[in-house]
Write an enzyme that holds these catalytic residues in place. Structure first.
Site: not given
Length: 292
Positions: A102, A177, A245
């Site tokens: 990701t 995502k 993150k």
């Protein structure tokens, strides 16, 4: 272009919680696997299963037809692909690069541009489904890049996942995502608040779960992470530090589009508190500890 052959050599970089299972499934499917991880011991079990250890991303890239990456942060992705020992400039022309980390949508576009310059192909293909989905080869795979490259890679994706969707051009997989992570962020707050509420109300959270998980409140997080919370199991299917993150990437992308994401920003602030409590290597369900 056609599909990638069954005897293709696949290089896999990043063999953590998710990568381990993904590599095992590729080996079971009959592919020749080459592996690299910064921590060599993380590949020991895979080498025993038949994978070949490589000393660097560059060494790996020179030996394979397909490079798949599942690393930690966008900075790691950039280093692995475009750094001095990066795979793009050390692979033979015609290599397929598939980043399943990701990461940043803009970085996905940059990698595709560089891959095309050397006659190779690139896809961004982040996944959802956690450690269980990786083990059981039923990950949801969200893919960005050229349609023909996607079609060529599809047989390999089908070894690792079930819900495989081509979302559009380079970066589209990462944007998808981000949508996934935004939905999860607020949902995880709801899961934790529902379970702590039921406990404070004197109910049995496991019994409450039986009633609410199949109704309008149902979600993957409630059904899969709810039981772990109840059992006091905060082991990582997905690390807190990596979720922070991801939320940072999503907030940055949303800000660029002029979009306010109130729930996402609140969730990120709570997860940052959790990190300060020393829980960065716990699973995302450890958010419950904030409420306890």
């Amino acid at each position: 272009m056609g599909s990638i052959k069954q005897d293709a050599a696949i290089g896999f970089i990043g063999t953590g919680v998710m990568g381990q299972s993904m590599v095992k499934n590729l080996i079971k499917a009959g592919y020749k696997l080459h592996v690299y991880s910064r921590t060599k011991s993380k590949t020991d079990e895979l080498v025993e299963a038949g994978a070949v250890w490589q000393e660097s991303p560059a060494a790996l890239a020179s030996e394979v037809d397909v490079v798949i990456t599942m690393v930690g942060f966008p900075s790691d992705v950039e280093e692995v692909y475009l750094g001095e020992q990066g795979v793009v400039h050390n692979a033979k022309p015609g290599t397929y690069f598939v980043d399943m980390t990701t990461s940043s949508p803009s970085l996905a576009k940059k990698i595709e541009e560089e891959a095309k310059k050397v006659g190779s192909y690139s896809l961004d293909a982040p996944v959802s489904g956690g450690d269980v989905g990786a083990k059981e080869a039923r990950l949801s795979i969200m893919v960005g890049g050229d349609q023909d490259v996607f079609e060529a890679m599809k047989p390999i994706f089908e070894v690792m996942g079930k819900n495989i969707v081509h979302q559009g051009k380079a970066g589209a997989g990462q944007h998808t995502k981000m949508s996934n992570q935004i939905a999860i962020a607020s949902n995880m707050m709801g899961v934790c608040e529902a379970l702590i509420y039921s406990k404070k109300a004197g109910l049995d959270p496991s019994t409450v779960l039986k009633s609410i998980e199949s109704g309008a409140a149902g979600s993957w997080s409630l059904s899969n992470l709810g039981p772990r919370i109840i059992d006091g199991n905060f082991e990582p299917g997905f690390f807190v530090k990596h979720f922070i993150k991801d939320m940072g990437i999503a907030i940055e992308a949303a800000d660029e589009m002029g979009l306010q994401t109130h729930g996402l920003k609140l969730a990120k602030s709570l997860y940052e508190q959790l990190k300060e409590m020393g829980e960065e290597n716990s699973g995302t369900q450890a958010l419950y500890k904030i409420y306890e």
